[in-house]
Design an enzyme around this catalytic site. Structure first.
Site, mmCIF file in Angstrom:
data_model
loop_
_atom_site.group_PDB
_atom_site.id
_atom_site.type_symbol
_atom_site.label_atom_id
_atom_site.label_comp_id
_atom_site.label_asym_id
_atom_site.label_seq_id
_atom_site.Cartn_x
_atom_site.Cartn_y
_atom_site.Cartn_z
ATOM 1 N N ASP A 198 11.089 -0.844 5.919
ATOM 2 C CA ASP A 198 10.574 0.526 6.182
ATOM 3 C C ASP A 198 9.179 0.788 6.823
ATOM 4 O O ASP A 198 8.439 -0.098 6.550
ATOM 5 C CB ASP A 198 10.911 1.823 5.211
ATOM 6 C CG ASP A 198 9.737 1.560 4.034
ATOM 7 O OD1 ASP A 198 9.623 0.433 3.658
ATOM 8 O OD2 ASP A 198 9.194 2.358 3.803
ATOM 9 N N GLU A 203 9.073 1.816 0.772
ATOM 10 C CA GLU A 203 7.582 1.326 0.305
ATOM 11 C C GLU A 203 6.702 2.412 1.036
ATOM 12 O O GLU A 203 5.686 2.782 0.256
ATOM 13 C CB GLU A 203 7.386 0.103 0.664
ATOM 14 C CG GLU A 203 6.299 -0.591 0.020
ATOM 15 C CD GLU A 203 4.975 -0.124 0.665
ATOM 16 O OE1 GLU A 203 3.930 -0.214 0.167
ATOM 17 O OE2 GLU A 203 4.891 0.106 1.856
#
Length: 442
Positions: free
Chosen positions: A87, A149
């Site tokens: 991500d 994250e």
């Protein structure tokens, strides 16, 4: 068969064009886990990573948008976890980018695009090492590529609970950090913890005419401004008691380098005391990240009844993040001016961490970095940012040795417009990881 260093150099050279193409493929996927973005792109990003792992002969599973795959090694060999995240941060104002953030572009030896540095390069460094070995992988591996994250790893407790056995490893390689400089590799040996919280103040039931009622009634923006001002002393040192961070850092970080890399304007003073490295890595930092209030343009002549700010606190190693959170909350609640109503709520919390600087695993990592950078000795550096997963993994696997590396460099503009990596440095980190797996097998 154990591949020699020469064999691995040749194998990495052979694989790099495909690794680069797959890195660009990942960068084109705007996988952002933040609210308000298309979460279908996060799933598409996870599927793309899973597909790449299948190409390496692994059988991945997707859990909470994280991709997990395990492959056993030869009998008696250690198992190494290879962690990264797929991500990315939102692109922000695209007008500030020199090119489309989700269309990779090379300029002057750097590859630009959101996620090139943080952290799709980490994924591809892992895959480069796996591809270099092919069927001759000398260690067991667990590949763990997270999908939240940048959004605070909210699903991490569930992932660790559900896959604790699958993720068990002897060595953990976190490829989500930076090197000291171009041509200068590093191991990250300390991380600050993180607290993000919201403080909201209220003074009136609703907005009222600033001429008719202004004077006695405090406006919420002034209340909030005065409250936020209490977070620092006059020299800019965090004024919240209990945050710790009295230590310093051994590595020299010249002030002119810091000012240049951070983009500090001429005439603006640096805040706090002590060395630059100490302020970055060993002491707390407090920043106001945003304020919710009427915009200045078009604001009515009315007293603002409520205002809200997001406050970020970086917690130095040696201080418990929960203790620091309680100190921050108590400070904000205690210093609200004029009896205004206030609430302080926690968004994200992560513990600081120190990594080992000695031992056979660290020696293996130093040797790999030294070889990949043609004899340049890697430095031990801190990181002012946070990787809360490190503390969680240490608690879950106390006997594992954790290494923090990465393909970023000081010019990567991580989380900012024109994020990038140096293409030649990326090649070196790919080689270093392959050499590390070889060294660990020995």
């Amino acid at each position: 068969m154990t591949l020699s260093e020469q064999d691995l150099r040749a194998a990495i050279d052979r694989e790099l064009p495909g690794v680069r193409a797959d890195l660009e493929r990942l960068v084109r996927i705007p996988g952002i886990a933040f609210d308000g973005f298309d979460h279908g792109e996060i799933r598409r990003s996870a599927e793309a990573v899973a597909d790449l792992l299948r190409g390496c002969g692994l059988e991945p599973v997707i859990s909470h948008d994280a991709v997990i795959a395990r492959r056993p090694g030869p009998p008696g060999s250690p198992t190494v976890m290879l962690y990264a995240h797929h991500d990315v941060q939102p692109a922000g104002d695209r007008a500030l980018w020199s090119s489309d953030p989700f269309e990779p572009a090379e300029r002057d030896g750097r590859l630009y695009g959101r996620g090139t540095a943080d952290d799709k390069s980490g994924i591809m460094a892992h895959l480069a090492a796996l591809r270099a070995f092919g069927d001759d992988l000398p260690v067991g591996v667990v590949v763990f590529v997270e999908g939240e994250e940048e959004y605070g790893s909210r699903s991490m407790p569930a992932i660790l609970r559900e896959h604790a056995g699958d993720l068990r490893a002897d060595v953990i390689v976190i490829a989500d950090s930076t090197n000291w400089d171009l041509g200068a590799p590093a191991l990250t040996t300390s991380l600050r913890g993180e607290i993000n919280c919201f403080v909201k103040v209220r003074t009136l039931r609703a907005a009222v005419h600033s001429g008719i009622y202004g004077g006695p009634a405090p406006d919420a923006l002034t209340v909030l401004a005065r409250l936020l001002a209490t977070l620092h002393d006059a020299d800019g040192t965090p004024a919240v008691a209990g945050l710790g961070g009295s230590g310093d850092a051994a590595l020299d970080y010249p002030e002119d380098r810091y000012r240049r890399l951070a983009g500090v304007l001429d005439g603006v003073h640096l805040i706090g005391t002590g060395s630059v490295a100490g302020r970055l890595w060993a002491k707390p930092a407090i920043s106001v990240l945003g304020i919710t209030a009427p915009p200045a343009e078009g604001a009515p002549n009315a007293i603002v009844p409520t205002a809200k700010a997001k406050v970020s606190v970086r917690v130095p190693p040696g201080t418990d993040a929960r203790t620091a959170w309680e100190a921050v909350r108590a400070h904000l609640e205690r210093n609200v001016p004029w009896g205004a109503q206030a609430s302080v709520t926690l968004e994200v919390i992560g513990q600081p961490e120190r990594m080992p600087t000695t031992g056979p695993v660290v020696d293996a990592a130093r040797a790999a970095l030294r070889a990949a950078w043609e004899g340049t000795e890697p430095v031990d550096m801190g990181l002012g940012g946070s990787i809360p997963l490190v503390a969680q993994l240490r608690e879950l696997y106390p006997d594992a040795t954790i290494l923090v590396t990465g393909a970023e460099d000081p010019y990567s503009s991580t989380h900012s417009p024109d994020e990038s990596i140096d293409v030649s440095e990326f090649a070196r980190i790919c080689l270093a990881e392959a050499l590390l797996l070889r060294n660990l097998a020995a």
